[in-house]
Design a protein around this motif. Structure first.
Motif, PDB file in Angstrom:
ATOM      1  N   GLU A  90      32.830 136.067 139.696  1.00  0.00           N
ATOM      2  CA  GLU A  90      33.456 134.993 140.456  1.00  0.00           C
ATOM      3  C   GLU A  90      33.739 135.464 141.863  1.00  0.00           C
ATOM      4  O   GLU A  90      34.380 136.510 142.058  1.00  0.00           O
ATOM      5  CB  GLU A  90      34.743 134.524 139.785  1.00  0.00           C
ATOM      6  CG  GLU A  90      35.388 133.345 140.489  1.00  0.00           C
ATOM      7  CD  GLU A  90      36.563 132.766 139.723  1.00  0.00           C
ATOM      8  OE1 GLU A  90      36.919 133.336 138.678  1.00  0.00           O
ATOM      9  OE2 GLU A  90      37.117 131.759 140.177  1.00  0.00           O
ATOM     10  N   GLU A  91      33.297 134.663 142.842  1.00  0.00           N
ATOM     11  CA  GLU A  91      33.513 134.992 144.242  1.00  0.00           C
ATOM     12  C   GLU A  91      34.813 134.358 144.748  1.00  0.00           C
ATOM     13  O   GLU A  91      35.203 133.269 144.305  1.00  0.00           O
ATOM     14  CB  GLU A  91      32.352 134.472 145.107  1.00  0.00           C
ATOM     15  CG  GLU A  91      30.983 134.893 144.651  1.00  0.00           C
ATOM     16  CD  GLU A  91      30.334 133.889 143.698  1.00  0.00           C
ATOM     17  OE1 GLU A  91      29.103 134.007 143.479  1.00  0.00           O
ATOM     18  OE2 GLU A  91      31.026 133.001 143.181  1.00  0.00           O
ATOM     19  N   SER A  92      35.449 135.030 145.692  1.00  0.00           N
ATOM     20  CA  SER A  92      36.635 134.480 146.337  1.00  0.00           C
ATOM     21  C   SER A  92      36.812 135.144 147.694  1.00  0.00           C
ATOM     22  O   SER A  92      36.141 136.132 148.002  1.00  0.00           O
ATOM     23  CB  SER A  92      37.879 134.704 145.475  1.00  0.00           C
ATOM     24  OG  SER A  92      38.126 136.086 145.304  1.00  0.00           O
ATOM     25  N   GLY A  93      37.713 134.584 148.476  1.00  0.00           N
ATOM     26  CA  GLY A  93      38.072 135.201 149.751  1.00  0.00           C
ATOM     27  C   GLY A  93      37.511 134.530 150.981  1.00  0.00           C
ATOM     28  O   GLY A  93      37.789 134.950 152.106  1.00  0.00           O
ATOM     29  N   GLY A  94      36.696 133.504 150.790  1.00  0.00           N
ATOM     30  CA  GLY A  94      36.137 132.816 151.948  1.00  0.00           C
ATOM     31  C   GLY A  94      37.204 132.048 152.703  1.00  0.00           C
ATOM     32  O   GLY A  94      38.353 131.926 152.261  1.00  0.00           O
ATOM     33  N   GLY A  95      36.817 131.539 153.851  1.00  0.00           N
ATOM     34  CA  GLY A  95      37.745 130.762 154.661  1.00  0.00           C
ATOM     35  C   GLY A  95      37.155 130.497 156.023  1.00  0.00           C
ATOM     36  O   GLY A  95      35.966 130.733 156.272  1.00  0.00           O
ATOM     37  N   ARG A  96      38.013 130.013 156.895  1.00  0.00           N
ATOM     38  CA  ARG A  96      37.604 129.722 158.263  1.00  0.00           C
ATOM     39  C   ARG A  96      38.204 130.765 159.185  1.00  0.00           C
ATOM     40  O   ARG A  96      39.385 131.084 159.095  1.00  0.00           O
ATOM     41  CB  ARG A  96      38.074 128.326 158.653  1.00  0.00           C
ATOM     42  CG  ARG A  96      37.717 127.918 160.069  1.00  0.00           C
ATOM     43  CD  ARG A  96      38.259 126.518 160.362  1.00  0.00           C
ATOM     44  NE  ARG A  96      37.585 125.509 159.555  1.00  0.00           N
ATOM     45  CZ  ARG A  96      36.455 124.909 159.912  1.00  0.00           C
ATOM     46  NH1 ARG A  96      35.887 125.220 161.069  1.00  0.00           N
ATOM     47  NH2 ARG A  96      35.907 124.000 159.142  1.00  0.00           N
ATOM     48  N   VAL A  97      37.379 131.275 160.082  1.00  0.00           N
ATOM     49  CA  VAL A  97      37.829 132.318 160.993  1.00  0.00           C
ATOM     50  C   VAL A  97      37.122 132.133 162.328  1.00  0.00           C
ATOM     51  O   VAL A  97      36.021 131.567 162.376  1.00  0.00           O
ATOM     52  CB  VAL A  97      37.552 133.719 160.399  1.00  0.00           C
ATOM     53  CG1 VAL A  97      36.062 133.970 160.250  1.00  0.00           C
ATOM     54  CG2 VAL A  97      38.218 134.820 161.203  1.00  0.00           C
ATOM     55  N   GLN A  98      37.749 132.595 163.384  1.00  0.00           N
ATOM     56  CA  GLN A  98      37.106 132.529 164.702  1.00  0.00           C
ATOM     57  C   GLN A  98      36.129 133.684 164.872  1.00  0.00           C
ATOM     58  O   GLN A  98      36.261 134.736 164.233  1.00  0.00           O
ATOM     59  CB  GLN A  98      38.163 132.570 165.802  1.00  0.00           C
ATOM     60  CG  GLN A  98      38.978 131.289 165.913  1.00  0.00           C
ATOM     61  CD  GLN A  98      39.785 131.234 167.196  1.00  0.00           C
ATOM     62  OE1 GLN A  98      40.269 132.253 167.664  1.00  0.00           O
ATOM     63  NE2 GLN A  98      39.928 130.047 167.762  1.00  0.00           N
ATOM     64  N   ALA A  99      35.179 133.480 165.745  1.00  0.00           N
ATOM     65  CA  ALA A  99      34.210 134.535 166.032  1.00  0.00           C
ATOM     66  C   ALA A  99      34.946 135.808 166.447  1.00  0.00           C
ATOM     67  O   ALA A  99      35.923 135.763 167.198  1.00  0.00           O
ATOM     68  CB  ALA A  99      33.270 134.086 167.135  1.00  0.00           C
ATOM     69  N   GLY A 114      36.458 137.654 164.259  1.00  0.00           N
ATOM     70  CA  GLY A 114      37.445 137.908 163.227  1.00  0.00           C
ATOM     71  C   GLY A 114      36.858 138.598 162.006  1.00  0.00           C
ATOM     72  O   GLY A 114      35.679 138.958 161.976  1.00  0.00           O
ATOM     73  N   SER A 115      37.702 138.739 160.996  1.00  0.00           N
ATOM     74  CA  SER A 115      37.314 139.459 159.780  1.00  0.00           C
ATOM     75  C   SER A 115      37.726 138.681 158.534  1.00  0.00           C
ATOM     76  O   SER A 115      38.700 137.918 158.559  1.00  0.00           O
ATOM     77  CB  SER A 115      37.983 140.843 159.734  1.00  0.00           C
ATOM     78  OG  SER A 115      37.589 141.653 160.811  1.00  0.00           O
ATOM     79  N   LEU A 116      36.993 138.909 157.482  1.00  0.00           N
ATOM     80  CA  LEU A 116      37.328 138.396 156.152  1.00  0.00           C
ATOM     81  C   LEU A 116      36.893 139.433 155.126  1.00  0.00           C
ATOM     82  O   LEU A 116      35.958 140.198 155.365  1.00  0.00           O
ATOM     83  CB  LEU A 116      36.612 137.077 155.854  1.00  0.00           C
ATOM     84  CG  LEU A 116      37.128 135.795 156.480  1.00  0.00           C
ATOM     85  CD1 LEU A 116      36.175 134.651 156.186  1.00  0.00           C
ATOM     86  CD2 LEU A 116      38.539 135.469 155.991  1.00  0.00           C
ATOM     87  N   ARG A 117      37.567 139.431 153.982  1.00  0.00           N
ATOM     88  CA  ARG A 117      37.127 140.273 152.882  1.00  0.00           C
ATOM     89  C   ARG A 117      36.856 139.387 151.679  1.00  0.00           C
ATOM     90  O   ARG A 117      37.754 138.701 151.182  1.00  0.00           O
ATOM     91  CB  ARG A 117      38.159 141.343 152.523  1.00  0.00           C
ATOM     92  CG  ARG A 117      37.611 142.343 151.494  1.00  0.00           C
ATOM     93  CD  ARG A 117      38.598 143.433 151.160  1.00  0.00           C
ATOM     94  NE  ARG A 117      39.660 142.978 150.276  1.00  0.00           N
ATOM     95  CZ  ARG A 117      40.454 143.783 149.579  1.00  0.00           C
ATOM     96  NH1 ARG A 117      40.287 145.100 149.664  1.00  0.00           N
ATOM     97  NH2 ARG A 117      41.408 143.285 148.819  1.00  0.00           N
ATOM     98  N   LEU A 118      35.623 139.417 151.226  1.00  0.00           N
ATOM     99  CA  LEU A 118      35.244 138.669 150.040  1.00  0.00           C
ATOM    100  C   LEU A 118      35.373 139.554 148.809  1.00  0.00           C
ATOM    101  O   LEU A 118      35.161 140.760 148.879  1.00  0.00           O
ATOM    102  CB  LEU A 118      33.807 138.170 150.158  1.00  0.00           C
ATOM    103  CG  LEU A 118      33.466 137.342 151.396  1.00  0.00           C
ATOM    104  CD1 LEU A 118      32.025 136.841 151.305  1.00  0.00           C
ATOM    105  CD2 LEU A 118      34.431 136.195 151.581  1.00  0.00           C
ATOM    106  N   SER A 119      35.707 138.919 147.695  1.00  0.00           N
ATOM    107  CA  SER A 119      35.822 139.628 146.426  1.00  0.00           C
ATOM    108  C   SER A 119      34.851 139.036 145.415  1.00  0.00           C
ATOM    109  O   SER A 119      34.643 137.822 145.383  1.00  0.00           O
ATOM    110  CB  SER A 119      37.244 139.527 145.874  1.00  0.00           C
ATOM    111  OG  SER A 119      38.182 140.105 146.749  1.00  0.00           O
TER     112      SER A 119
END
Length: 122
Positions: A5-14, A16-21
């Protein structure tokens, strides 16, 4: 059968950072896991892959140097740390049991999960 199962997405500005699981239903000790993404109107592409037997994980040129894949075996989770995000990284991101090839991950799935949406605004 391994469930992911994937999670951690979202909206971010150029920039920026995100961590997906990618959380597995059981141990990942015997599996290689690939991350894939599909942008609107484009084919799904494999962007990263990790296995217990690989010394160096695979990264597509489009994400090399910005994304990092890692595994927490205690949590049965594979992470994709995404830094310096660009609008062209906007896509639905999927993880899947895979074979890590030199040219990229080959998914071993009959059906894809829901994925997690990443939107990068300029």
């Amino acid at each position: 059968q391994l469930q992911l199962e994937e999670s951690g997405g979202g909206r971010v500005q150029a920039g920026g950072s995100l961590r997906l699981s990618c959380t597995a239903s059981s141990t990942l000790d015997y599996y290689a896991i690939g991350w894939f993404r599909q942008a609107p109107g484009k084919q799904r592409e494999g962007i990263s892959c990790i296995s217990s037997s690989d010394i160096v994980p695979y990264y597509a040129n489009s994400v090399k140097g910005r994304f990092t894949i890692s595994t927490d075996n205690a949590k049965n989770t594979v992470y994709l740390q995404m830094n310096s995000l660009k609008p062209e990284d906007t896509a639905v991101y999927y993880c899947a049991r895979s074979v890590c090839l030199r040219v990229g991950p080959r998914p071993l799935v009959d059906a894809w999960g829901k994925g997690t949406l990443v939107t990068v605004s300029s």
